[in-house]
Structure formats: structure tokens, C-alpha cells
Write an enzyme that holds these catalytic residues in place. Structure first.
Site, PDB file in Angstrom:
ATOM      1  N   HIS A 188     -50.191 -24.101 -37.181  1.00 58.94           N
ATOM      2  CA  HIS A 188     -50.482 -25.521 -37.397  1.00 58.94           C
ATOM      3  C   HIS A 188     -50.634 -26.190 -36.017  1.00 58.94           C
ATOM      4  O   HIS A 188     -50.030 -25.729 -35.041  1.00 58.94           O
ATOM      5  CB  HIS A 188     -49.304 -26.116 -38.185  1.00 58.94           C
ATOM      6  CG  HIS A 188     -49.437 -27.572 -38.449  1.00 58.94           C
ATOM      7  ND1 HIS A 188     -49.081 -28.530 -37.525  1.00 58.94           N
ATOM      8  CD2 HIS A 188     -49.907 -28.246 -39.529  1.00 58.94           C
ATOM      9  CE1 HIS A 188     -49.331 -29.733 -38.033  1.00 58.94           C
ATOM     10  NE2 HIS A 188     -49.825 -29.578 -39.245  1.00 58.94           N
ATOM     11  N   VAL A 190     -49.286 -28.521 -34.347  1.00 62.88           N
ATOM     12  CA  VAL A 190     -48.126 -28.830 -33.488  1.00 62.88           C
ATOM     13  C   VAL A 190     -47.412 -27.576 -32.991  1.00 62.88           C
ATOM     14  O   VAL A 190     -46.542 -27.675 -32.139  1.00 62.88           O
ATOM     15  CB  VAL A 190     -47.060 -29.754 -34.146  1.00 62.88           C
ATOM     16  CG1 VAL A 190     -47.627 -31.104 -34.467  1.00 62.88           C
ATOM     17  CG2 VAL A 190     -46.406 -29.100 -35.339  1.00 62.88           C
ATOM     18  N   LYS A 191     -47.778 -26.406 -33.507  1.00 63.47           N
ATOM     19  CA  LYS A 191     -47.042 -25.192 -33.137  1.00 63.47           C
ATOM     20  C   LYS A 191     -47.507 -24.658 -31.772  1.00 63.47           C
ATOM     21  O   LYS A 191     -48.326 -25.270 -31.112  1.00 63.47           O
ATOM     22  CB  LYS A 191     -47.207 -24.146 -34.242  1.00 63.47           C
ATOM     23  CG  LYS A 191     -46.679 -24.624 -35.607  1.00 63.47           C
ATOM     24  CD  LYS A 191     -45.169 -24.785 -35.656  1.00 63.47           C
ATOM     25  CE  LYS A 191     -44.684 -25.672 -36.784  1.00 63.47           C
ATOM     26  NZ  LYS A 191     -44.847 -25.137 -38.130  1.00 63.47           N
ATOM     27  N   ASN A 192     -46.985 -23.474 -31.381  1.00 57.57           N
ATOM     28  CA  ASN A 192     -47.187 -23.032 -29.988  1.00 57.57           C
ATOM     29  C   ASN A 192     -48.630 -22.648 -29.669  1.00 57.57           C
ATOM     30  O   ASN A 192     -49.063 -22.787 -28.529  1.00 57.57           O
ATOM     31  CB  ASN A 192     -46.235 -21.891 -29.665  1.00 57.57           C
ATOM     32  CG  ASN A 192     -44.777 -22.320 -29.860  1.00 57.57           C
ATOM     33  OD1 ASN A 192     -44.484 -23.513 -29.998  1.00 57.57           O
ATOM     34  ND2 ASN A 192     -43.866 -21.372 -29.878  1.00 57.57           N
TER      35      ASN A 192
END
Ligand SMILES: *Cc1c(COP(=O)(O)O)cnc(C)c1O
Length: 389
Positions: A188, A190-192
Site C-alpha cells: 500500500h 504508506v508502506k515501505n
């Protein structure tokens, strides 16, 4: 953050965000010109590189972290009535997928200093119906897999890692993804790293990988004995699956993003050090503890407020930070607090005291590659002002 918040308020500094450069854009437009849109060579390449980073033999890419979790719970064989122990300090998806398989979520409390599941609490929750444990690498720091694996082996349980936060991190040299029977990542925004939406399950177990692949594609069997019929219309459904396929478009973005992950994790660690330094000596604000030997992936930078009356004060500080344009957040509302879990599984306040106390105190501060030192200073100055330092 709900969709409505996003529309009604604009933070000049969100708690996390993606990083897209011209190489990413070129990777995606190249796929659009290639003729392959969905399951093609980019999916396989992304899986190969994903398992390379995670240090596992197999990887299966799917269209969300939630789909990967659902497939993992299915692959280890969770059936109606089976109990699955999990941490309440997670996104609701971790619990929901247990319910989708007919399983019963059982919440085990967390270590108050890391907010990772406490192996001793896991042990205390085991019953004859327990089949699996889902550990969540909270904020990007891996759980105590040495203890968790011991418990799982001794009690014949499957161990699943919700490693959605820790992708790119490691513990005593073991990469995130390599420490459980199946580990799961999310891509997603916002993930790394991001693929827009997307996820991956990684494992050393060929049987689990095969089962996840089948689950991703309606349950259609790829049994070798049928390969000779590859030229025909024939296929078999062995068990009903879903359409959890990810596209070549998404995987091309993922491959391009993977090139940058190690630099981004380093940058997140530098930002965390800046935060730690700025907040040192502020006795009302305490960062979470770091476990020795862990390379933290710092998906989130989370602090705890130490005041007695946090239930009243934290919402005020939260609002003031947001009004100052700083997109703080709270990760998470303990899953056992949600009305569905209360009604269906009779969960209640008091079941996980450490998680519940943490929930009243935590605040996620902005953290993303590209954030500047002056941004960290601005966040800390605002926080110090609002906590009354
Ligand atoms: C993001 C996340 C998920 C779900 O991933 P999606 O890709 O949004 O479906 C599950 N668990 C945790 C801990 C997460 O952070």
C-alpha cells in the site's frame, strides 16, 4: 485516517507517503506498451526479487497485504472453529482474515515497550483448539521469532508473520520474512515500498506456496499431471479461491521500487535517530524501545505520552498537531475493541492491558523518505509545545 479526513483536512506533512520517481514511471509505461497487463513476466520477476530480499525459497505476489494474509491463513489450513492467536496492535485486516476462514481470533497481549506480541502471553492463550499464531512486526521491528518458533514447534502450531511493517528490515541478520512458516508484506502507498495496492506471501514451504498460488486464482489447480493437457480447455477447481491476482503494471512498479528499498530503510533509520535526539530529555514523550540486533524498518515512528491522564490529553494533542498541519495518527485501535469483535467473540476492555494502556498513549509521528531534518525539528517543536514542556 478515514477517507473523509483526507478530503476535509490537508496536512502539509502526512504520517507516511509514497516516493515515486521517473524510473518508476518509466517502468510502468514500459509495461503498458509491452502487451502484458496482468499476470505475466513482471509478476514472476517481482516474486523472484521479493523472495531474494526476504531470504525465502518461494514468494507469491497478490493484490493486497490483506489478500496475502487471507491466503496464508487458508494455506496453513485454518477451518471453522480453529483458534488463531494474534496481537491486538494491528490493522483490523489481520483479525478479519481469520474470521473469513471461519477461525476464532484470540488476542494475546503485547510487550509494553515494543508493542510486539509477548510470547509468554501467546503461551497462556493456547488451548486444544489453537492452530496458528499471527505475529505482527509492529512499526517495522521484528518480533521475538526465536521464542515464537519454539512455542509453535512445541505445540504444533503454524506461525504466520504479518510483516507488513518490517519489509526490508532484519533481526540478527535474518531478513524480515524469513522467520515464520509464512510471512506477509503489503505494498500500500504508506508502506515501505508500493505497487499502488499489492501484497506478497513468502515461505520456504513449497506446499504452502502452491496453495497460495491456487487461492490467488480461483482455486484453479496447476497440478503437474494436468500439464500435458496445457493445450486444452481443461482445468480443475480443487477448492474455491478468489481473484487475488496482481498485475504486471503493479509489479513493474514494485520491481523499480525494490531497487531503492535499502536506501529508504537507511533514511528512515536516520530520521528515527533525529527524532530520538530531538525528544531526548522530554519526559512526557517516550519513543518505543528498540530490540538489540534488530534492523528496524521504521514503517512508523511511534511515541508514547507518559502523562497520567492520557485519555483526556492525547486527543487534545492529536487535534493541535493536525491543526498545525502535522498528520499524526494512532496505530492502532486494538482490534478487540471493534464492535464486530465485541459482539461476535465477546472481547472486551481488560483482556490485553498492555495494548490497551498503549492505545491511550501512542502517537505516530510523520516518517517517510524525503522528509528533512527541519521537518523532524518542526514536528518535535510542536509536540513539545503541546505537551507543555
Ligand atoms: C497495511 C497492513 C495490512 C493490510 O495491507 P493492505 O495491503 O492494505 O491490504 C495488514 N496488516 C498490517 C499490520 C498492515 O500494516
Amino acid at each position: 485516517m478515514t477517507e473523509k479526513d483526507t478530503m476535509s483536512e490537508r496536512y502539509d506533512m502526512p504520517y507516511g507517503r509514497q516516493n515515486i520517481d521517473e524510473d518508476d514511471i518509466r517502468a510502468v509505461t514500459d509495461v503498458l506498451r509491452s502487451g502484458w497487463l496482468t499476470t505475466g513476466p513482471k509478476v514472476e520477476e517481482f516474486e523472484r526479487k521479493g523472495s531474494g530480499l526476504a531470504g525465502t525459497r518461494h514468494a507469491v505476489a497478490v493484490n493486497s497485504g490483506t489478500a496475502a494474509l487471507h491466503a496464508a491463513v487458508h494455506a496453513v489450513g485454518i477451518k471453522p472453529g480453529d483458534e488463531v492467536i494474534l496481537s491486538p496492535m494491528t490493522f483490523a485486516a489481520t483479525g478479519n482474515v481469520i474470521v473469513h476462514s471461519g477461525g476464532v481470533p484470540v488476542f494475546a497481549d503485547v510487550d509494553p515497550d515494543t508493542l510486539n506480541i509477548d510470547p509468554e502471553c501467546v503461551e497462556n492463550k493456547i488451548t486444544p483448539k489453537t492452530r496458528a499464531v499471527i505475529a505482527v512486526d509492529y512499526a517495522g521491528q521484528m518480533c521475538d521469532y526465536r521464542r515464537l518458533k519454539e512455542i509453535a514447534r512445541k505445540r504444533n502450531l503454524s506461525l504466520i508473520a504479518d510483516a507488513c511493517h518490517s519489509f526490508g528490515g532484519s533481526m540478527d541478520g535474518a531478513p524480515s520474512g524469513s522467520c515464520a512458516d509464512i510471512s506477509v508484506f503489503s505494498f500500500h502507498p504508506v508502506k515501505n515500498i508500493t505497487t499502488g495496492e499489492g501484497g506478497m506471501a513468502v515461505t520456504d514451504n513449497a506446499g504452502f506456496a502452491e496453495r497460495i498460488k491456487r487461492f490467488r486464482n480461483h482455486g484453479i489447480s496447476m497440478d503437474a499431471s494436468r500439464r500435458e493437457l496445457a493445450d486444452s480447455w481443461y482445468y480443475e477447481i480443487e477448492e474455491p479461491g478468489y481473484n487475488y491476482r496482481i498485475t504486471d503494471i503493479q509489479c513493474a512498479l514494485g520491481i523499480s521500487q525494490l531497487e531503492k528499498i535499502s536506501g529508504w530503510i537507511d533514511e528512515r533509520n536516520r530520521l528515527a535517530e533525529l527524532y530520538d535526539g530531538c525528544l531526548e530529555g522530554v519526559d512526557k514523550v517516550k519513543p518505543l524501545a528498540r530490540t538489540p540486533g534488530v534492523k528496524h524498518a521504521y514503517h512508523l515512528y511511534v511515541v508514547r505520552l507518559t502523562m497520567e491522564d492520557c485519555r483526556e490529553i492525547r486527543p487534545e494533542i492529536f487535534r493541535k498537531m493536525r491543526r498545525a498541519g502535522i498528520g499524526v495518527n494512532v496505530h492502532y485501535i486494538p482490534v478487540h475493541y471493534h464492535p464486530f469483535y465485541r459482539k461476535t467473540f465477546h472481547t472486551r476492555e481488560g483482556m490485553c492491558p498492555a495494548a490497551e494502556d498503549a492505545y491511550e498513549r501512542i502517537l505516530t509521528l510523520p516518517m517517510f523518505p524525503g522528509m528533512q531534518e527541519k521537518d523532524v525539528q518542526r514536528v518535535c517543536a510542536a509536540l513539545k509545545e503541546f505537551v507543555g514542556k
